[in-house]
Design a protein around this motif. Structure first.
Motif, mmCIF file in Angstrom:
data_model
loop_
_atom_site.group_PDB
_atom_site.id
_atom_site.type_symbol
_atom_site.label_atom_id
_atom_site.label_comp_id
_atom_site.label_asym_id
_atom_site.label_seq_id
_atom_site.Cartn_x
_atom_site.Cartn_y
_atom_site.Cartn_z
ATOM 1 N N ALA A 187 -46.074 48.302 -32.624
ATOM 2 C CA ALA A 187 -47.454 48.623 -32.256
ATOM 3 C C ALA A 187 -48.408 48.339 -33.416
ATOM 4 O O ALA A 187 -49.500 47.773 -33.226
ATOM 5 C CB ALA A 187 -47.557 50.081 -31.821
ATOM 6 N N THR A 188 -47.997 48.723 -34.626
ATOM 7 C CA THR A 188 -48.830 48.471 -35.803
ATOM 8 C C THR A 188 -48.955 46.975 -36.072
ATOM 9 O O THR A 188 -50.036 46.459 -36.371
ATOM 10 C CB THR A 188 -48.236 49.179 -37.029
ATOM 11 O OG1 THR A 188 -48.137 50.580 -36.762
ATOM 12 C CG2 THR A 188 -49.097 48.956 -38.259
ATOM 13 N N THR A 189 -47.846 46.269 -35.944
ATOM 14 C CA THR A 189 -47.853 44.827 -36.187
ATOM 15 C C THR A 189 -48.769 44.108 -35.211
ATOM 16 O O THR A 189 -49.543 43.224 -35.604
ATOM 17 C CB THR A 189 -46.422 44.265 -36.076
ATOM 18 O OG1 THR A 189 -45.607 44.871 -37.081
ATOM 19 C CG2 THR A 189 -46.411 42.763 -36.265
ATOM 20 N N LEU A 190 -48.700 44.458 -33.925
ATOM 21 C CA LEU A 190 -49.553 43.805 -32.933
ATOM 22 C C LEU A 190 -51.026 44.082 -33.211
ATOM 23 O O LEU A 190 -51.877 43.208 -32.997
ATOM 24 C CB LEU A 190 -49.172 44.268 -31.527
ATOM 25 C CG LEU A 190 -47.779 43.855 -31.041
ATOM 26 C CD1 LEU A 190 -47.543 44.348 -29.608
ATOM 27 C CD2 LEU A 190 -47.579 42.345 -31.121
ATOM 28 N N LEU A 191 -51.324 45.270 -33.694
ATOM 29 C CA LEU A 191 -52.710 45.592 -34.040
ATOM 30 C C LEU A 191 -53.211 44.684 -35.160
ATOM 31 O O LEU A 191 -54.345 44.183 -35.125
ATOM 32 C CB LEU A 191 -52.811 47.052 -34.462
ATOM 33 C CG LEU A 191 -54.218 47.593 -34.732
ATOM 34 C CD1 LEU A 191 -55.036 47.609 -33.449
ATOM 35 C CD2 LEU A 191 -54.151 48.980 -35.343
ATOM 36 N N TYR A 192 -52.352 44.427 -36.166
ATOM 37 C CA TYR A 192 -52.722 43.534 -37.253
ATOM 38 C C TYR A 192 -52.816 42.080 -36.787
ATOM 39 O O TYR A 192 -53.616 41.298 -37.296
ATOM 40 C CB TYR A 192 -51.696 43.618 -38.385
ATOM 41 C CG TYR A 192 -51.691 44.923 -39.137
ATOM 42 C CD1 TYR A 192 -52.855 45.654 -39.334
ATOM 43 C CD2 TYR A 192 -50.503 45.437 -39.667
ATOM 44 C CE1 TYR A 192 -52.844 46.848 -40.035
ATOM 45 C CE2 TYR A 192 -50.480 46.630 -40.372
ATOM 46 C CZ TYR A 192 -51.657 47.335 -40.548
ATOM 47 O OH TYR A 192 -51.642 48.515 -41.243
ATOM 48 N N CYS A 193 -51.960 41.721 -35.813
ATOM 49 C CA CYS A 193 -51.890 40.328 -35.391
ATOM 50 C C CYS A 193 -53.024 39.918 -34.458
ATOM 51 O O CYS A 193 -53.414 38.743 -34.436
ATOM 52 C CB CYS A 193 -50.557 40.074 -34.669
ATOM 53 S SG CYS A 193 -49.104 40.018 -35.744
ATOM 54 N N GLU A 194 -53.555 40.841 -33.687
ATOM 55 C CA GLU A 194 -54.518 40.497 -32.642
ATOM 56 C C GLU A 194 -55.685 39.644 -33.147
ATOM 57 O O GLU A 194 -56.039 38.640 -32.521
ATOM 58 C CB GLU A 194 -55.009 41.785 -31.963
ATOM 59 C CG GLU A 194 -55.825 41.560 -30.694
ATOM 60 C CD GLU A 194 -57.300 41.357 -30.964
ATOM 61 O OE1 GLU A 194 -58.032 41.036 -30.016
ATOM 62 O OE2 GLU A 194 -57.732 41.502 -32.128
ATOM 63 N N PRO A 195 -56.305 39.981 -34.299
ATOM 64 C CA PRO A 195 -57.436 39.157 -34.746
ATOM 65 C C PRO A 195 -57.054 37.732 -35.150
ATOM 66 O O PRO A 195 -57.929 36.875 -35.276
ATOM 67 C CB PRO A 195 -57.988 39.932 -35.955
ATOM 68 C CG PRO A 195 -57.465 41.321 -35.802
ATOM 69 C CD PRO A 195 -56.127 41.155 -35.170
ATOM 70 N N LEU A 196 -55.773 37.477 -35.363
ATOM 71 C CA LEU A 196 -55.354 36.157 -35.824
ATOM 72 C C LEU A 196 -55.249 35.137 -34.698
ATOM 73 O O LEU A 196 -55.268 33.932 -34.937
ATOM 74 C CB LEU A 196 -53.996 36.249 -36.531
ATOM 75 C CG LEU A 196 -53.862 37.273 -37.653
ATOM 76 C CD1 LEU A 196 -52.510 37.125 -38.336
ATOM 77 C CD2 LEU A 196 -54.989 37.155 -38.657
ATOM 78 N N LEU A 197 -55.120 35.603 -33.451
ATOM 79 C CA LEU A 197 -54.925 34.687 -32.331
ATOM 80 C C LEU A 197 -56.151 33.817 -32.099
ATOM 81 O O LEU A 197 -57.275 34.298 -32.107
ATOM 82 C CB LEU A 197 -54.640 35.467 -31.050
ATOM 83 C CG LEU A 197 -53.208 35.861 -30.728
ATOM 84 C CD1 LEU A 197 -53.170 36.523 -29.358
ATOM 85 C CD2 LEU A 197 -52.258 34.690 -30.798
ATOM 86 N N ARG A 198 -55.913 32.540 -31.841
ATOM 87 C CA ARG A 198 -57.003 31.678 -31.398
ATOM 88 C C ARG A 198 -57.233 31.916 -29.915
ATOM 89 O O ARG A 198 -56.391 32.480 -29.211
ATOM 90 C CB ARG A 198 -56.665 30.205 -31.643
ATOM 91 C CG ARG A 198 -55.464 29.682 -30.845
ATOM 92 C CD ARG A 198 -55.447 28.161 -30.859
ATOM 93 N NE ARG A 198 -54.237 27.626 -30.252
ATOM 94 C CZ ARG A 198 -54.023 27.528 -28.955
ATOM 95 N NH1 ARG A 198 -54.925 27.971 -28.089
ATOM 96 N NH2 ARG A 198 -52.898 27.006 -28.491
#
Length: 293
Positions: free
Chosen positions: A155-166
């Motif tokens: 859950a924490t990782t996905l929160l960090y990853c979300e802004p990186l998606l194009r």
């Protein structure tokens, strides 16, 4: 509801897949790795050549090698020295055989993604592909359940990853089947879907990645010796259980991407620039139009 699909990714057993893709000895010790065929299918389905593929908990690096072999850029993170060494070796081996050369592994936990703005990766990742790692050594704190710990980390990782998606990018989480002490399957899909949703992602597909071979209309399971022994004990105890034949893959997109795609499917026109504003994620507000364009 996410759409359903079945991936024919079990035609070769996992050890044969590692040999076929040139992975270095020792890769097989990462028992929670994403099988190369599953990684290759996801990469071919959700990315284009030149896209960046990120595995924020890369283990021995099977996702990275498949990305490079498919002419994608690859970035992996791991906090375990053993996996960092193997992942680096696998990336080097792939490059040596002529794969795409833009691949790297960082010795870091996924929380480093919170400061990734400095690396210029906001809105540039085409696919985030990772596995739910539930090994006992993942549990943090005495007596903590490793599955609960793994889900919290995800859950924490996905929160960090979300802004990186194009815009148009995907997140895919691979979960291998786990059983409760009574032999019933653990429901991993529900908490994984909840983790993605809480990170601002929208579920778009729920896939079955076969680890069993297809022989006509029959499945040939490739269960480990330990799994077969456990199934035999359960049968002797009067509680027969099926051998595992698949991994589950939960696929997400940015919430506004999914909304726009759903609207387009029923003929609703796309909103204008002034109408699209994304909610704040990680305490940062991103203009939706910049990501949707």
């Amino acid at each position: 509801m996410p759409s359903l699909s079945v991936w024919p990714t079990g035609q070769r057993d996992t050890l044969a897949q590692l040999r076929d893709t040139g992975c270095v000895p020792g890769t097989e010790t990462d028992t929670e790795r994403i099988p190369p065929a599953v990684a290759a299918h996801a990469i071919a389905t959700y990315t284009r050549p030149g896209d960046l593929v990120l595995d924020p908990d890369c283990g021995a690096g099977t996702v990275l090698t498949e990305a490079l072999r498919a002419d994608r850029r690859a970035l992996g993170l791991t906090a375990r020295t053993q996996w960092w060494t193997l992942a680096r070796a696998n990336v080097t081996a792939a490059k040596t055989t002529g794969a795409w050369r833009d691949g790297s592994v960082l010795d870091a936990r996924p929380k480093v993604l919170a400061t990734i703005r400095a690396a210029g990766l906001i809105g540039r990742v085409g696919l985030i592909l990772t596995s739910l790692r539930t090994a006992p050594d993942r549990a943090t704190g005495p007596g903590r359940d490793p599955v609960e710990s793994a889900l919290a980390d995800l859950a924490t990782t996905l929160l960090y990853c979300e802004p990186l998606l194009r815009s148009g990018g995907h997140v895919a989480v691979v979960a291998r089947p786990l059983r409760c002490p009574d032999g019933s399957l653990v429901d991993l899909a529900t908490p994984v879907l909840a983790a993605g949703t809480s990170a601002g992602l929208a579920p778009v597909e729920r896939c079955i990645a076969l680890t069993a071979g297809l022989r006509g209309s029959r499945l040939v399971t490739r269960a480990s010796l330990a799994e077969r022994r456990a199934a035999a004990r359960a049968l002797a105890a009067g509680a027969p259980t099926a051998l595992s034949a698949h991994h589950e893959v939960l696929v997400f997109q940015l919430a506004h991407d999914a909304d726009l795609a759903a609207a387009a499917a029923v003929g609703i026109p796309w909103p204008t620039e002034d109408e699209v504003i994304r909610p704040a994620v990680n305490r940062v507000t991103y203009p939706g139009w910049g990501r949707a364009a």
